[in-house]
Write an enzyme that holds these catalytic residues in place. Structure first.
Site, PDB file in Angstrom:
ATOM      1  NE  ARG A 215      26.225 -33.321 -23.202  1.00  0.00           N
ATOM      2  CZ  ARG A 215      26.703 -34.356 -23.115  1.00  0.00           C
ATOM      3  NH1 ARG A 215      26.259 -35.611 -23.222  1.00  0.00           N
ATOM      4  NH2 ARG A 215      28.084 -34.497 -23.279  1.00  0.00           N
TER       5      ARG A 215
ATOM      6  CD  GLU B 264      26.122 -34.563 -16.864  1.00  0.00           C
ATOM      7  OE1 GLU B 264      25.787 -33.495 -17.193  1.00  0.00           O
ATOM      8  OE2 GLU B 264      26.927 -35.141 -17.741  1.00  0.00           O
TER       9      GLU B 264
END
Length: 775
Positions: A322, A725
């Protein structure tokens, strides 16, 4: 969800409303029950663990005779006491519950003491005499590179042919940024309460983001089937990723103690032990080599991310992936090569933390943008605007996904205007010329964060909805509540599906014996997955009730409506409660399950190409700071945020997540510094030495707005977008603003060598470096 999506949409009475958290009153009154607040079973035993005193080597002798002789001690548990597998790793078999030979980090658990009181267990553990054969530890990224110490294979993403294009670029820069880790610092520490039942059954109350993973891990350790282990979590006092994979070890120890003693057993880590023995955000280093034209448009780039994964794999594969997925942030990188090395060090295994590697990726490219701006003598915002993804062209990522929902240019332009960026930029330049000691900085940075688990099989959720004879409703799903408002959002969705008041709906504690095989509450996907699964279950029941109502009213089912606690059809109506009561006596099923899997996503790991994300969440923040060039102290003066949540299910919850995420991110980029000594012992393991933001650090002028756009282009729940997030990465604007303030010392002509976190020490080092350039 198939046929159930063809039902008419209900009138929205709860969804879109800024409704308070379902436990808000309980939280502020102290009545919310966390695991340590639960009534303790009679005869409850307590546990304490003993961690290794070295960070690398082997155990040569264990003497626990003095431990066993302490009054109140019932048992001492070691590796030999485990009936199943001595491992709780989520991916590789490299995380033992107890080590009996190899020591891989300072604090690694060797044994656990079971005693009548927690204090007895803690005091007894300290009486152990452990001998070691100590070896030289690998503690830094440089150490790991020199030793070729890797936990996972290197990985590369490529688009075009970057290296030849670098040679052809009109301008070229190379640079590096050190990116620090971060402690999750959840208010409720790691804790598990295990209660033995009959015939080998065991129930575990665990503070975890992933009850199914804990169930699986405990079953493996005990050597029993999954169905004998039930894991329940009503709420956590914070998680932030630190309870996604790392709750399993403590649950397994508590369960093993319960199995051995036949009594309920509880383990609650002390704050110091918690920080020493559990993983953090991955520290990384980003090296870049970039070519760009006279307008600052990137023509080619090579980025190398070196990640300190700690002593085991844990979730590092997905985390560093990621990082690479977000190394572009909002910018089109035509010819790009993104490399990563997943390095092994003799530190506690690093793990998930809000953003899951994305923040490290974004800070790398934002540093590149600032470096280009300084090199060309341009405003960094103009360089950002010049490099943004386009709509029809310049819209393919380094991993070959087409960006179909790009609203970053719109958000940036709106925030640029609402924050008075250009006017304030001039005012700050004037302030800095007039003030030799205090310097101000300003930065506007965007984010583009991909929503979905990049591990494909995790993009699924189940739910169970029950309608009772009195018309009240309960929901159970696989998502866990850690203060983010997941429960209330799912309840809003179900209440509107049945057309009833929100107080008719209750979400019960997440438990593995109601909804099995669940995914972690992580990747910002909690509402996307679980609300969709709950909606699917509710729509099955609503369909049955619609058909039953149609029979009662003698009208087509298509004419039946659920609204304001009333079911209407033709010129007839019944209250929801009355209809449910009649349905029960007509033997209509009032309980059903729902399942949802995220559509469209796919990714070829070997080819490094695909569509790993269902959609992107966007946002931007403009931050203004003041630094003291004599001390390195810093103050955040003002923050303006414009964030994209699609069509919000609950604006109050979303704004709370944005504010909290930003402040947590501000801690990461400024004052949260992890420090290990040369023996590998963590020395910042308590609030006295590790500083998270306090109320005094929150900017006095803090402006947060939700982007008023067209909503999610994808069929996410009510066209909303994930919010857990992404806001953390908005705080990169604070780091960029500090860098901007330091850059003013050399008339903005070069990028300061500022490292993250920008502590007063690091700010002062950067200030001295810039003043050295001028002199």
């Amino acid at each position: 969800m198939g046929e159930f999506l063809t039902l008419s949409e209900p009138k929205l009475r709860s969804v879109r409303e800024p409704i308070a958290h379902d436990s808000a009153n309980l939280h502020v009154s102290g009545a919310a029950r966390y695991i340590d607040d639960l009534p303790e079973p009679q005869g409850l035993l307590h546990l304490a663990v003993y961690g290794a005193d070295i960070s690398c080597g082997e155990i040569t002798n264990i003497d626990i005779s003095a431990v066993r002789n302490v009054p109140g001690v019932v048992a001492v548990l070691m590796a030999d006491d485990i009936p199943g597998g001595n491992d709780v790793a989520p991916v590789k078999d490299d995380d033992p519950v107890f080590t009996d030979k190899e020591i891989k980090f300072h604090g690694q658990v060797i044994f656990a003491v079971v005693a009548e009181t927690r204090m007895q267990a803690r005091k007894a553990a300290k009486r152990a005499k452990i001998s070691y054969k100590e070896e030289t530890p690998v503690l830094t990224i440089d150490d790991a590179i020199a030793a070729n110490s890797k936990i996972l294979p290197d990985y590369t993403m490529t688009r075009g042919n970057a290296e030849p294009a670098l040679e052809a670029g009109p301008h070229r820069l190379k640079g590096q940024i050190e990116i620090g880790g971060q402690e999750q610092f959840y208010l409720e520490g790691q804790i598990s309460l295990a209660i033995p039942g009959e015939a080998g059954e065991i129930t575990i109350h665990c503070s975890t983001q992933h009850p199914s993973e804990v169930q699986h891990g405990v079953s493996h350790v005990l050597g029993c089937a999954n169905h004998l282990v039930t894991v329940e979590c009503r709420r956590m006092g914070g998680g932030f990723g630190g309870k996604e994979s790392q709750s399993g070890q403590w649950a397994a120890i508590a369960a093993l103690a319960a199995l051995k003693t036949g009594k309920a057993c509880k383990i609650r880590l002390d704050r110091d032990d918690d920080m020493i023995m559990t993983g953090k955000r991955h520290p990384m280093r980003c090296d870049y080599d970039v070519a760009f034209d006279d307008n600052g448009v990137i023509q080619a780039i090579v980025m190398n991310y070196d990640a300190d994964c700690g002593c085991s794999a844990d979730l590092s594969g997905g985390i560093v992936d990621r990082t690479m997925f977000h190394a572009d942030n909002c910018y089109y990188l035509d010819q790009s090569l993104i490399n990563s090395r997943r390095l092994m060090t003799n530190k506690v295994s690093n793990t998930a933390f809000r953003g899951f590697g994305g923040p490290q990726g974004m800070i790398g490219i934002e540093t590149v943008i600032d470096a280009i701006a300084r090199n060309l003598g341009r405003d960094p915002l103009d360089i950002r605007l010049a490099n943004l993804y386009g709509d029809e062209e310049r819209n393919v990522t380094p991993y070959h996904m087409t960006v179909e929902d790009n609203i970053a240019p719109e958000i940036i332009k709106d925030l640029e205007a609402s924050s008075d960026y250009r006017v304030r930029r001039k005012d700050i330049a004037a302030f800095n010329k007039a003030n030799p000691i205090l310097k101000k900085g300003l930065a506007l940075t965007p984010i583009k964060f991909g929503i979905s688990f990049t591990v494909m099989h995790l993009n699924q959720a189940g739910a169970l909805v029950n309608v009772y004879r009195d018309g009240s409703i309960t929901i159970n799903h696989g998502g866990t509540e850690m203060g983010q408002g997941l429960y209330i959002k799912v309840a809003q969705v179900v209440a509107d599906e049945f057309g009833v008041d929100l107080d008719r709906v209750k979400i019960t504690a997440t438990t593995t014996d109601k909804v099995p095989n669940t995914s972690p509450t992580a990747a910002s996907s909690g509402t996307d997955l679980n609300a969709m699964a709950a909606l699917a279950a509710a729509r099955k029941i609503r369909k049955k009730l619609s058909e039953f109502s149609a029979e009662l009213f003698k009208v087509p089912a298509s004419e039946i409506s659920f609204q304001d606690n009333i079911i209407r059809g033709g010129n007839q109506q019944l209250s929801f409660d009355d209809l449910v009561h009649k349905a029960y006596f007509a033997r209509i099923g009032l309980s059903d399950t729902g399942f949802y899997k995220t559509p469209k996503i796919h990714y070829d790991q070997e080819a490094a190409r695909g569509r790993p994300f269902y959609y992107f969440s966007y946002g931007a923040a403009c931050s203004e700071v003041t630094i003291d060039t004599l001390t390195g102290e810093m103050r955040v003066d003002r923050v303006d945020i414009l964030h994209d949540v699609g069509h919000s299910i609950n604006p109050a919850m979303d704004i709370g997540q944005i504010e909290g995420g930003f402040v947590q991110g501000m801690g990461w980029v400024t004052n949260e510094e992890l420090w290990w000594d040369d023996k590998g012992a963590l020395r910042t393991h308590a609030p006295s030495t590790y500083k998270i933001p306090t109320a005094f650090d929150v900017p006095e002028d803090f402006r947060v707005a939700l982007h008023n756009g067209a909503g999610n282009v994808e069929q996410a729940i009510y066209r909303s977008k994930a919010v857990g997030e992404p806001p953390l990465m908005l705080a990169i604007s604070v780091f960029a603003a500090i860098s901007d303030a330091v850059a003013s010392l050399a008339d903005y002509k070069s990028l300061p060598p500022l490292q993250l976190p920008a502590t007063p020490e690091n700010i002062l080092n950067a200030v001295n470096a810039m003043q050295g350039e001028v002199s």
